[in-house]
Design a protein around this motif. Structure first.
Motif, PDB file in Angstrom:
ATOM      1  N   THR A   5       0.835  -1.197   0.000  1.00  0.00           N
ATOM      2  CA  THR A   5       0.000   0.000   0.000  1.00  0.00           C
ATOM      3  C   THR A   5       0.871   1.248   0.000  1.00  0.00           C
ATOM      4  OG1 THR A   5      -1.685  -1.193   1.266  1.00  0.00           O
ATOM      5  CG2 THR A   5      -1.872   1.210   1.180  1.00  0.00           C
ATOM      6  N   ASP A   6       0.886   1.947  -1.140  1.00  0.00           N
ATOM      7  CA  ASP A   6       1.571   3.243  -1.288  1.00  0.00           C
ATOM      8  C   ASP A   6       3.003   3.193  -0.770  1.00  0.00           C
ATOM      9  OD1 ASP A   6       1.721   5.882  -2.103  1.00  0.00           O
ATOM     10  OD2 ASP A   6       1.099   6.667  -0.144  1.00  0.00           O
ATOM     11  N   ILE A   7       3.756   2.193  -1.203  1.00  0.00           N
ATOM     12  CA  ILE A   7       5.111   2.049  -0.659  1.00  0.00           C
ATOM     13  C   ILE A   7       6.116   2.871  -1.468  1.00  0.00           C
ATOM     14  CG2 ILE A   7       4.658  -0.220   0.327  1.00  0.00           C
ATOM     15  CD1 ILE A   7       6.207  -1.484  -1.937  1.00  0.00           C
ATOM     16  N   GLU A   8       7.014   3.495  -0.721  1.00  0.00           N
ATOM     17  CA  GLU A   8       8.131   4.238  -1.295  1.00  0.00           C
ATOM     18  C   GLU A   8       9.424   3.685  -0.708  1.00  0.00           C
ATOM     19  OE1 GLU A   8       7.718   8.390  -0.628  1.00  0.00           O
ATOM     20  OE2 GLU A   8       6.017   8.625  -2.008  1.00  0.00           O
ATOM     21  N   PHE A   9      10.478   3.726  -1.527  1.00  0.00           N
ATOM     22  CA  PHE A   9      11.782   3.244  -1.054  1.00  0.00           C
ATOM     23  C   PHE A   9      12.886   3.927  -1.847  1.00  0.00           C
ATOM     24  CE2 PHE A   9      15.481   0.447  -1.162  1.00  0.00           C
ATOM     25  CZ  PHE A   9      15.679   0.211   0.190  1.00  0.00           C
ATOM     26  N   THR A  10      13.966   4.288  -1.150  1.00  0.00           N
ATOM     27  CA  THR A  10      15.137   4.871  -1.811  1.00  0.00           C
ATOM     28  C   THR A  10      16.394   4.236  -1.237  1.00  0.00           C
ATOM     29  OG1 THR A  10      16.401   6.896  -2.205  1.00  0.00           O
ATOM     30  CG2 THR A  10      15.125   6.790  -0.163  1.00  0.00           C
ATOM     31  N   TYR A  11      17.368   3.996  -2.106  1.00  0.00           N
ATOM     32  CA  TYR A  11      18.650   3.446  -1.656  1.00  0.00           C
ATOM     33  C   TYR A  11      19.610   4.541  -1.184  1.00  0.00           C
ATOM     34  CZ  TYR A  11      17.420  -1.075  -3.798  1.00  0.00           C
ATOM     35  OH  TYR A  11      16.816  -2.268  -4.122  1.00  0.00           O
ATOM     36  N   ASP A  12      19.494   5.700  -1.822  1.00  0.00           N
ATOM     37  CA  ASP A  12      20.488   6.753  -1.557  1.00  0.00           C
ATOM     38  C   ASP A  12      19.911   7.981  -0.876  1.00  0.00           C
ATOM     39  OD1 ASP A  12      18.987   7.861  -3.587  1.00  0.00           O
ATOM     40  OD2 ASP A  12      20.580   7.829  -5.091  1.00  0.00           O
ATOM     41  N   GLY A  13      18.634   7.947  -0.542  1.00  0.00           N
ATOM     42  CA  GLY A  13      18.010   9.095   0.105  1.00  0.00           C
ATOM     43  C   GLY A  13      17.584  10.174  -0.869  1.00  0.00           C
ATOM     44  N   GLU A  14      17.818   9.979  -2.159  1.00  0.00           N
ATOM     45  CA  GLU A  14      17.472  10.991  -3.161  1.00  0.00           C
ATOM     46  C   GLU A  14      16.491  10.443  -4.197  1.00  0.00           C
ATOM     47  OE1 GLU A  14      21.047  12.520  -4.841  1.00  0.00           O
ATOM     48  OE2 GLU A  14      21.858  13.232  -2.925  1.00  0.00           O
ATOM     49  N   ARG A  15      16.933   9.482  -4.979  1.00  0.00           N
ATOM     50  CA  ARG A  15      16.080   8.963  -6.055  1.00  0.00           C
ATOM     51  C   ARG A  15      15.212   7.828  -5.540  1.00  0.00           C
ATOM     52  NH1 ARG A  15      15.610   5.185 -10.078  1.00  0.00           N
ATOM     53  NH2 ARG A  15      17.303   3.942  -9.189  1.00  0.00           N
ATOM     54  N   LEU A  16      13.900   7.913  -5.826  1.00  0.00           N
ATOM     55  CA  LEU A  16      12.972   6.886  -5.370  1.00  0.00           C
ATOM     56  C   LEU A  16      13.047   5.671  -6.295  1.00  0.00           C
ATOM     57  CD1 LEU A  16       9.789   8.954  -4.408  1.00  0.00           C
ATOM     58  CD2 LEU A  16      11.337   7.747  -2.855  1.00  0.00           C
ATOM     59  N   ALA A  17      13.429   4.524  -5.728  1.00  0.00           N
ATOM     60  CA  ALA A  17      13.387   3.273  -6.488  1.00  0.00           C
ATOM     61  C   ALA A  17      11.956   2.769  -6.594  1.00  0.00           C
ATOM     62  CB  ALA A  17      14.280   2.225  -5.832  1.00  0.00           C
ATOM     63  N   LEU A  18      11.156   3.005  -5.562  1.00  0.00           N
ATOM     64  CA  LEU A  18       9.715   2.758  -5.583  1.00  0.00           C
ATOM     65  C   LEU A  18       9.038   4.051  -5.184  1.00  0.00           C
ATOM     66  CD1 LEU A  18       9.495  -0.742  -3.819  1.00  0.00           C
ATOM     67  CD2 LEU A  18       9.479  -0.267  -6.283  1.00  0.00           C
ATOM     68  N   ALA A  19       8.030   4.458  -5.953  1.00  0.00           N
ATOM     69  CA  ALA A  19       7.442   5.784  -5.756  1.00  0.00           C
ATOM     70  C   ALA A  19       5.924   5.695  -5.647  1.00  0.00           C
ATOM     71  CB  ALA A  19       7.841   6.713  -6.904  1.00  0.00           C
ATOM     72  N   GLY A  20       5.462   5.063  -4.589  1.00  0.00           N
ATOM     73  CA  GLY A  20       4.021   4.986  -4.370  1.00  0.00           C
ATOM     74  C   GLY A  20       3.379   3.783  -5.027  1.00  0.00           C
ATOM     75  N   VAL A  21       3.927   2.585  -4.803  1.00  0.00           N
ATOM     76  CA  VAL A  21       3.422   1.360  -5.440  1.00  0.00           C
ATOM     77  C   VAL A  21       2.270   0.788  -4.624  1.00  0.00           C
ATOM     78  CG1 VAL A  21       3.973  -1.028  -6.033  1.00  0.00           C
ATOM     79  CG2 VAL A  21       5.600   0.804  -6.555  1.00  0.00           C
ATOM     80  N   LEU A 208       5.909  -2.011 -14.267  1.00  0.00           N
ATOM     81  CA  LEU A 208       6.490  -0.915 -13.502  1.00  0.00           C
ATOM     82  C   LEU A 208       7.271   0.020 -14.411  1.00  0.00           C
ATOM     83  CD1 LEU A 208       7.907  -2.590 -10.253  1.00  0.00           C
ATOM     84  CD2 LEU A 208       5.671  -1.519 -10.613  1.00  0.00           C
ATOM     85  N   ASP A 209       7.252   1.298 -14.065  1.00  0.00           N
ATOM     86  CA  ASP A 209       8.034   2.310 -14.774  1.00  0.00           C
ATOM     87  C   ASP A 209       8.513   3.339 -13.760  1.00  0.00           C
ATOM     88  OD1 ASP A 209       9.154   3.959 -16.751  1.00  0.00           O
ATOM     89  OD2 ASP A 209       7.287   5.112 -16.915  1.00  0.00           O
ATOM     90  N   ARG A 210       9.825   3.418 -13.601  1.00  0.00           N
ATOM     91  CA  ARG A 210      10.442   4.379 -12.672  1.00  0.00           C
ATOM     92  C   ARG A 210       9.803   4.325 -11.286  1.00  0.00           C
ATOM     93  NH1 ARG A 210      10.277   9.410 -16.785  1.00  0.00           N
ATOM     94  NH2 ARG A 210       8.315   8.343 -17.243  1.00  0.00           N
ATOM     95  N   GLY A 211       9.611   3.102 -10.817  1.00  0.00           N
ATOM     96  CA  GLY A 211       9.123   2.903  -9.457  1.00  0.00           C
ATOM     97  C   GLY A 211       7.637   3.036  -9.272  1.00  0.00           C
ATOM     98  N   LYS A 212       6.876   3.163 -10.359  1.00  0.00           N
ATOM     99  CA  LYS A 212       5.430   3.292 -10.262  1.00  0.00           C
ATOM    100  C   LYS A 212       4.754   2.227 -11.114  1.00  0.00           C
ATOM    101  CE  LYS A 212       5.509   8.332  -9.575  1.00  0.00           C
ATOM    102  NZ  LYS A 212       5.015   9.641 -10.076  1.00  0.00           N
ATOM    103  N   VAL A 213       3.524   1.888 -10.772  1.00  0.00           N
ATOM    104  CA  VAL A 213       2.741   0.944 -11.571  1.00  0.00           C
ATOM    105  C   VAL A 213       2.190   1.685 -12.785  1.00  0.00           C
ATOM    106  CG1 VAL A 213       0.718  -0.547 -11.639  1.00  0.00           C
ATOM    107  CG2 VAL A 213       2.139  -0.468  -9.570  1.00  0.00           C
ATOM    108  N   ALA A 214       2.631   1.254 -13.964  1.00  0.00           N
ATOM    109  CA  ALA A 214       2.196   1.899 -15.208  1.00  0.00           C
ATOM    110  C   ALA A 214       1.016   1.179 -15.842  1.00  0.00           C
ATOM    111  CB  ALA A 214       3.363   1.959 -16.202  1.00  0.00           C
ATOM    112  N   CYS A 215       0.967  -0.132 -15.717  1.00  0.00           N
ATOM    113  CA  CYS A 215      -0.132  -0.925 -16.269  1.00  0.00           C
ATOM    114  C   CYS A 215      -0.431  -2.070 -15.307  1.00  0.00           C
ATOM    115  CB  CYS A 215       0.220  -1.513 -17.645  1.00  0.00           C
ATOM    116  SG  CYS A 215       0.601  -0.314 -18.924  1.00  0.00           S
ATOM    117  N   ASN A 216      -1.697  -2.483 -15.276  1.00  0.00           N
ATOM    118  CA  ASN A 216      -2.107  -3.557 -14.391  1.00  0.00           C
ATOM    119  C   ASN A 216      -3.365  -4.183 -14.976  1.00  0.00           C
ATOM    120  OD1 ASN A 216      -2.838  -5.281 -12.329  1.00  0.00           O
ATOM    121  ND2 ASN A 216      -2.709  -3.744 -10.699  1.00  0.00           N
ATOM    122  N   GLY A 217      -3.278  -5.446 -15.379  1.00  0.00           N
ATOM    123  CA  GLY A 217      -4.452  -6.083 -15.949  1.00  0.00           C
ATOM    124  C   GLY A 217      -4.141  -7.455 -16.501  1.00  0.00           C
ATOM    125  N   ALA A 218      -5.127  -8.049 -17.149  1.00  0.00           N
ATOM    126  CA  ALA A 218      -4.962  -9.369 -17.755  1.00  0.00           C
ATOM    127  C   ALA A 218      -3.955  -9.281 -18.914  1.00  0.00           C
ATOM    128  CB  ALA A 218      -6.304  -9.886 -18.253  1.00  0.00           C
TER     129      ALA A 218
END
Length: 635
Positions: A5-21, A208-218
């Motif tokens: 639920t709305d997870i964010e994660f960064t390895y370096d404190g700057e760029r988000l590897a996950l941005a609200g998944v 996924l695209d740049r840490g976000k869900v871009a498409c989701n479906g069958a």
């Protein structure tokens, strides 16, 4: 079963590897996660068994919160993960000990532990390998050990991070079969892959695209979105590509994501049951296929195989590389002994996975020659001897018997070894693992400096080789190679080999683990290096890549030569290739299936996507767009 639920994660404190998944997986669901390199797929996977914790948001697995320390044991007992590179998770020296490691740490009792190890090895086709050393296995065999280690834990959730990247076509099918069987019995499966055909078999696809869900479906809804996928460095499955080409040419077929429904649709539209017309015929086996003998299996003959001078062809002194009756064993003492027969209970090669656990010889009486400037492909099932073969090309390994010549020089001659290694550049599986220096400059310069070149010449070669692989010297020359993206690291590793200016470039699965766009870029790079006059030798599990790029292909089967010939010579032997676990390019596979349904496709032709679309359009009475090209011909 899984709630992100709305997870964010960064390895370096700057760029988000996950941005609200947001990702929710139901019990017993089979979900495939796609995305380009760097999109966050592996990062997300590591959140699903608490290897990583989100900086924001929550992850629950089977009702347990990954952020709760007391729940971590239960979560990791529930969610078993197979990593992309098997060397990252093999922990024991023997296969059976490695498979037992996970369930043993769960407290499984000894009798049950033995059963789990046995069943897990059976599922991945490694019965008989129990006492084999893990470091002596091929990359694909190691991956299967890693998969067995997770299956032995009997998790509720199976997480696969590019687990098929190092598997041969038969191994990929075997893995998908295991996943479907486990999923059918209620196991939740989360599979990360770059292979669209695997994604097409899932219940649901998440992109996924740049840490976000871009498409989701069958799959039938997501995998047909060519414009969206192209923008995400992905591609559509072959069946989708072909069906879209046919629809563009006014052939009335539905858009399909799997090959079998597309074959059914084309056969229905073009007249299922039509008899072959004309001299080309329409049999499933192309003309001449039956004339080729079956490959000799690893037959367990006693003693040594023939050595140089015992009936093999003489080496071509003008060849870039020549193998003359080469045999090799990693256990010379065992190879020389007469064998009394197979051990009791031995089952031989597994029909779904291949490999004989009793095989002594990694290579057995192999002879061939590669011409200067040739693009030479090497194919073979996992454990067939491909990597062993190329390690003979610059003297990393020496034949147990026979000899290898590089431009007329025997690689076993110590006086010639330095010249041979300067002329033959080898890029191993996962070439980024060859990086070691503190800066890109020093890493690429390492080889030229060992040639005792001047500082000016070293500098020139570093700049030249980085330019060849499409990297900006001023931008990354002083950067640490370990701070670069995966694709950039692979290019730096290539540059380090090219800086030696080898006349012969030997590549072992150079595009394994890359997303489709990166694969295309690297294959274009390799083709460009070949166009400059270099001899290129490339191992690949992709029959499509070998067919598209190579002048000739060598196929190995259980350490022996199955075939050496043009792509047409090799890939028109579909039945035999399927029998040794390789298969044929996707277009040829569909063409063969359509011949079996009675369509009069010309025999003796190696199809690609464009030529097959054009030929089918012609049968339908339509006009193929100009970009399809003609019907193609034998390579």
């Amino acid at each position: 079963m899984i709630h992100c639920t709305d997870i964010e994660f960064t390895y370096d404190g700057e760029r988000l590897a996950l941005a609200g998944v947001d990702l929710h997986v139901a019990p017993g669901e089979f979900v495939c996660i796609l995305g380009g390199n760097g999109s966050g797929k592996s990062t997300l996977a590591k959140h699903l068994n608490a290897l990583l914790l989100p900086d924001r948001g929550t992850v629950t697995v089977d009702g347990y919160d990954t952020a709760e320390p007391r729940d971590v044991y239960r979560i990791r007992s529930t969610a078993g993960m197979v990593f992309q590179n098997p060397d990252d998770q093999l922990v024991a020296s023997l296969v059976e000990d490695d498979v037992a490691f996970g369930p043993e740490n769960l407290g499984v009792e000894t009798p049950e532990l033995a059963r789990r190890v046995r069943d897990a090895l059976k599922q991945v086709g490694l019965v008989g390998f129990e006492k084999h050393e893990t470091n002596a296995l091929s990359g694909g065999q190691k991956q299967r050990v890693a998969i067995a280690g997770v299956l032995g834990m009997e998790p509720k959730i199976l997480i696969l991070d590019e687990a098929s990247a190092m598997l041969d076509p038969r191994g990929c099918k075997g893995l998908m079969r295991v996943c479907r069987e486990l999923n059918g019995r209620g196991m939740t499966v989360v599979m990360i892959t770059h292979f669209m055909e695997e994604a097409a078999a899932a219940d649901r696809v998440v992109v996924l695209d740049r840490g976000k869900v871009a498409c989701n479906g069958a799959p039938r809804d997501v995998l047909v979105r060519t414009d969206v996928l192209a923008g995400l460095n992905l591609e559509v499955p072959f069946a989708c590509d072909l069906s879209l080409k046919l629809r563009e040419a006014d052939v009335d077929v539905p858009v399909c994501v799997e090959e079998a429904p597309l074959v059914d649709a084309i056969a229905a539209v073009l007249g299922e049951g039509r008899q072959a017309e004309g001299p080309a015929g329409a049999s499933a086996e192309p003309e001449g296929a039956a004339a080729h003998p079956q490959a000799a299996p690893q037959d367990g003959r006693e003693g040594r195989p023939p050595c140089s001078g015992e009936g093999g062809a003489g080496a071509d002194e003008n060849a870039a590389i020549a193998f003359e009756n080469v045999s090799f064993t990693y256990n010379p003492a065992k190879g020389k002994r007469k064998r009394a027969g197979k051990r009791e209970g031995a089952e031989g090669p597994h029909p779904d996975w291949g490999n004989d656990p009793d095989a002594v010889w990694a290579l057995r009486d192999v002879s061939f020659a590669i011409a200067p400037g040739e693009f030479f492909g090497i194919a073979g099932h996992t454990g067939s001897g491909k990597s062993t073969l190329i390690q003979h090309m610059n003297g990393i390994l020496h034949p147990t018997c026979g000899r290898v010549l590089v431009e007329g020089r025997d690689v076993a001659d110590k006086a010639q070894a330095a010249r041979v290694r300067a002329d033959v550049g080898v890029v191993f599986q996962y070439p980024e693992h060859q990086l070691f220096a503190d800066t890109v400059y020093h890493d690429v310069a390492f080889g030229p400096r060992n040639l005792k070149l001047s500082d000016e010449e070293v500098d020139a070669r570093v700049r030249e080789s980085l330019a060849l692989v499409g990297l900006d010297f001023d931008e990354i020359g002083n950067a640490s190679p370990f701070e670069l993206s995966g694709g950039q690291q692979r290019r730096v590793a290539f540059a380090g080999v090219l800086a030696m200016r080898p006349r012969i470039l030997v590549l072992d699965e150079p595009v394994a683990g890359l997303d489709p766009a990166a694969r295309r870029d690297f294959l274009t790079l390799i083709a460009g290096l070949h166009a400059q006059g270099r001899t290129v030798v490339m191992i690949s599990h992709s029959m499509d890549n070998l067919a598209a790029l190579c002048d000739r292909v060598l196929v190995l089967n259980e350490g022996r030569t199955f075939e050496v010939g043009t792509p047409g010579d090799v890939f028109l032997r579909a039945g035999e290739l399927n029998g040794i676990g390789l298969g044929v390019p996707a277009a040829q596979r569909v063409a063969n299936a359509l011949r079996e349904r009675g369509l009069p496709l010309p025999a003796g032709v190696l199809f690609d996507s464009a030529s097959l679309a054009a030929t089918l359009t012609g049968l339908a009475g339509g006009t193929a767009p100009a970009r399809f090209g003609g019907a193609g011909g034998t390579r």
